[in-house]
Design a protein around this motif. Sequence first.
Motif, PDB file in Angstrom:
ATOM      1  N   CYS A 188      -1.432  -2.047  -5.951  1.00 57.70           N
ATOM      2  CA  CYS A 188      -2.274  -1.019  -5.344  1.00 57.70           C
ATOM      3  C   CYS A 188      -2.327  -1.253  -3.841  1.00 57.70           C
ATOM      4  CB  CYS A 188      -3.688  -1.049  -5.936  1.00 57.70           C
ATOM      5  SG  CYS A 188      -3.756  -0.479  -7.643  1.00 57.70           S
ATOM      6  N   ILE A 189      -2.097  -0.201  -3.076  1.00 57.91           N
ATOM      7  CA  ILE A 189      -2.063  -0.285  -1.619  1.00 57.91           C
ATOM      8  C   ILE A 189      -2.971   0.783  -1.033  1.00 57.91           C
ATOM      9  CG2 ILE A 189      -0.586   0.057   0.414  1.00 57.91           C
ATOM     10  CD1 ILE A 189       1.711  -1.138  -1.187  1.00 57.91           C
ATOM     11  N   ARG A 190      -3.743   0.405  -0.045  1.00 55.80           N
ATOM     12  CA  ARG A 190      -4.573   1.385   0.647  1.00 55.80           C
ATOM     13  C   ARG A 190      -3.729   2.036   1.738  1.00 55.80           C
ATOM     14  NH1 ARG A 190      -9.450   3.296   1.166  1.00 55.80           N
ATOM     15  NH2 ARG A 190     -10.205   3.994   3.207  1.00 55.80           N
ATOM     16  N   GLY A 191      -3.425   3.293   1.528  1.00 62.67           N
ATOM     17  CA  GLY A 191      -2.573   3.990   2.489  1.00 62.67           C
ATOM     18  C   GLY A 191      -2.553   5.476   2.215  1.00 62.67           C
ATOM     19  N   ASN A 192      -1.597   6.139   2.820  1.00 61.83           N
ATOM     20  CA  ASN A 192      -1.446   7.577   2.656  1.00 61.83           C
ATOM     21  C   ASN A 192      -0.521   7.863   1.474  1.00 61.83           C
ATOM     22  OD1 ASN A 192       0.350  10.188   3.488  1.00 61.83           O
ATOM     23  ND2 ASN A 192      -1.769  10.428   4.128  1.00 61.83           N
ATOM     24  N   TRP A 193      -1.033   8.630   0.499  1.00 64.04           N
ATOM     25  CA  TRP A 193      -0.266   8.875  -0.721  1.00 64.04           C
ATOM     26  C   TRP A 193       1.063   9.565  -0.411  1.00 64.04           C
ATOM     27  CZ3 TRP A 193       2.154  12.636  -3.421  1.00 64.04           C
ATOM     28  CH2 TRP A 193       2.455  12.381  -4.760  1.00 64.04           C
ATOM     29  N   GLN A 194       1.056  10.561   0.446  1.00 62.72           N
ATOM     30  CA  GLN A 194       2.272  11.314   0.747  1.00 62.72           C
ATOM     31  C   GLN A 194       3.340  10.428   1.372  1.00 62.72           C
ATOM     32  OE1 GLN A 194       1.748  14.473   3.584  1.00 62.72           O
ATOM     33  NE2 GLN A 194       3.731  15.416   3.148  1.00 62.72           N
ATOM     34  N   GLY A 201      -0.987 -11.368   1.601  1.00 65.30           N
ATOM     35  CA  GLY A 201      -1.754 -10.143   1.790  1.00 65.30           C
ATOM     36  C   GLY A 201      -0.923  -8.883   1.851  1.00 65.30           C
ATOM     37  N   ALA A 202       0.326  -8.960   1.484  1.00 58.46           N
ATOM     38  CA  ALA A 202       1.207  -7.787   1.484  1.00 58.46           C
ATOM     39  C   ALA A 202       2.108  -7.857   0.258  1.00 58.46           C
ATOM     40  CB  ALA A 202       2.043  -7.744   2.763  1.00 58.46           C
ATOM     41  N   TRP A 203       2.796  -6.765   0.026  1.00 61.98           N
ATOM     42  CA  TRP A 203       3.788  -6.719  -1.057  1.00 61.98           C
ATOM     43  C   TRP A 203       5.170  -6.603  -0.425  1.00 61.98           C
ATOM     44  CZ3 TRP A 203       3.264  -7.587  -6.167  1.00 61.98           C
ATOM     45  CH2 TRP A 203       1.973  -7.556  -6.705  1.00 61.98           C
ATOM     46  N   GLN A 204       6.066  -7.460  -0.853  1.00 58.67           N
ATOM     47  CA  GLN A 204       7.445  -7.431  -0.379  1.00 58.67           C
ATOM     48  C   GLN A 204       8.310  -6.778  -1.451  1.00 58.67           C
ATOM     49  OE1 GLN A 204       9.082 -11.200   0.695  1.00 58.67           O
ATOM     50  NE2 GLN A 204      10.981 -10.350   1.507  1.00 58.67           N
ATOM     51  N   PHE A 205       8.930  -5.654  -1.090  1.00 52.69           N
ATOM     52  CA  PHE A 205       9.738  -4.872  -2.024  1.00 52.69           C
ATOM     53  C   PHE A 205      11.225  -5.074  -1.731  1.00 52.69           C
ATOM     54  CE2 PHE A 205       5.684  -2.742  -1.764  1.00 52.69           C
ATOM     55  CZ  PHE A 205       5.419  -2.326  -3.056  1.00 52.69           C
ATOM     56  N   LEU A 213       3.858   2.455   9.571  1.00 52.80           N
ATOM     57  CA  LEU A 213       2.472   2.908   9.604  1.00 52.80           C
ATOM     58  C   LEU A 213       1.605   2.188   8.573  1.00 52.80           C
ATOM     59  CD1 LEU A 213       2.676   6.764  10.215  1.00 52.80           C
ATOM     60  CD2 LEU A 213       1.707   5.025  11.704  1.00 52.80           C
ATOM     61  N   HIS A 214       2.227   1.569   7.593  1.00 56.87           N
ATOM     62  CA  HIS A 214       1.478   0.788   6.606  1.00 56.87           C
ATOM     63  C   HIS A 214       1.569  -0.713   6.902  1.00 56.87           C
ATOM     64  CE1 HIS A 214       1.607   4.617   4.412  1.00 56.87           C
ATOM     65  NE2 HIS A 214       0.530   4.170   3.802  1.00 56.87           N
ATOM     66  N   GLY A 215       1.806  -1.038   8.173  1.00 56.79           N
ATOM     67  CA  GLY A 215       1.768  -2.422   8.620  1.00 56.79           C
ATOM     68  C   GLY A 215       2.938  -3.278   8.195  1.00 56.79           C
ATOM     69  N   THR A 227       8.147  -4.467   3.533  1.00 59.73           N
ATOM     70  CA  THR A 227       6.827  -4.937   3.165  1.00 59.73           C
ATOM     71  C   THR A 227       5.805  -3.840   3.418  1.00 59.73           C
ATOM     72  OG1 THR A 227       6.527  -5.871   5.388  1.00 59.73           O
ATOM     73  CG2 THR A 227       7.330  -7.350   3.660  1.00 59.73           C
ATOM     74  N   LEU A 228       4.750  -3.855   2.613  1.00 59.34           N
ATOM     75  CA  LEU A 228       3.621  -2.949   2.770  1.00 59.34           C
ATOM     76  C   LEU A 228       2.345  -3.750   2.650  1.00 59.34           C
ATOM     77  CD1 LEU A 228       4.838   0.011   0.485  1.00 59.34           C
ATOM     78  CD2 LEU A 228       4.863  -0.041   2.985  1.00 59.34           C
ATOM     79  N   VAL A 229       1.474  -3.626   3.649  1.00 61.04           N
ATOM     80  CA  VAL A 229       0.203  -4.365   3.622  1.00 61.04           C
ATOM     81  C   VAL A 229      -0.674  -3.781   2.531  1.00 61.04           C
ATOM     82  CG1 VAL A 229      -1.866  -4.984   4.922  1.00 61.04           C
ATOM     83  CG2 VAL A 229       0.360  -4.942   6.060  1.00 61.04           C
ATOM     84  N   SER A 230      -1.229  -4.640   1.694  1.00 61.89           N
ATOM     85  CA  SER A 230      -1.977  -4.154   0.525  1.00 61.89           C
ATOM     86  C   SER A 230      -3.385  -3.694   0.851  1.00 61.89           C
ATOM     87  CB  SER A 230      -2.029  -5.260  -0.542  1.00 61.89           C
ATOM     88  OG  SER A 230      -2.603  -6.436  -0.011  1.00 61.89           O
TER      89      SER A 230
END
Length: 304
Positions: free
Chosen positions: A190-196, A228-232, A280-282, A300-303
């Motif tokens: 789960c990530i706090r960000g913009n769904w689109q 504190g982030a997810w690495q994809f 934009l998601h850090g 990566t996306l900051v969670s």
Amino acid sequence: MTEGRKMWISVMVVFALYAVIFLVFEDYDRKFSEPFGEVSDWHLLLFSLVVMAGLGWLLFRYARRMDQRISREQHERQSQMRRELTQNIAHELKTPVASILGYTDTILETPDISDATRLQFIRRTNAQARRLTALLQDLSLLNQMDYAPQMLKRERVDVSAMVADIVDESALALADRQMTFRNCLPQDICIRGNWQLLYGIFRNLTDNAINYAGRGTAIELSAQPVHGAWQFVFSDNGIGVEEKHLPRIFERFYRLDKDRSRQLGGTGLGLAIVKNAVLLHGGSIVARNNPEGGLRFEFTLVSK
């Protein structure tokens, strides 16, 4: 603070330290601070201060000119990028508009055209109109990310569920190209960000792999938590990309095969949207070829 001002301050700090050392120790071999005993010592100190002031003034002028040159070069680069972007947009808009006009003109100017041909032209016109709509939507999204990122709504997004939906939505396209999608994501991302924007990241990467990896290939998506982030890692075992193209694949309207991209209905903005959305998601993103073949995106996306 500009680069020139930073340089000037750094040099002046060095001069100031030198002056302090000179005041405390008249000579390098003195062990303790003592008052100057000769007039020549004060003359030497005054001369050093005058030299420091003169050099400081010269460095200040040089730093200001350097800042002006850097600013001018940045402005020229930005102007060049805007010109190229405008030319690319005009070129991309020209093709679907010309097709729409050609089909509609033929229908209007040929009253005895058969129903089957008319229906075929209407369908092609509709396809070009949809392509034009997708291009305008992508441009609008990129402009919003560039100039009004604070206006993008942020919420808690279940990325695991989102990717599962994308795999289902892409099932027909995957089956048509005899491809498989191995979704190895955990169930709790789960990530706090913009769904689109988050949707655009995974959808554009999926569409890009479907269109260019090749028939009978496989796509794999995995992730792991890192500080504190997810690495994809999004990869395929397809044909990959020539090394000379890798540094530019995130540029707007950059295509490896322009004719094929247009035939597939791409706007040339998909990977640009991916990169901007990740930033934009850090996070950060890099593309490289797999040693065993295929293209690999690591991001990566900051969670929180």
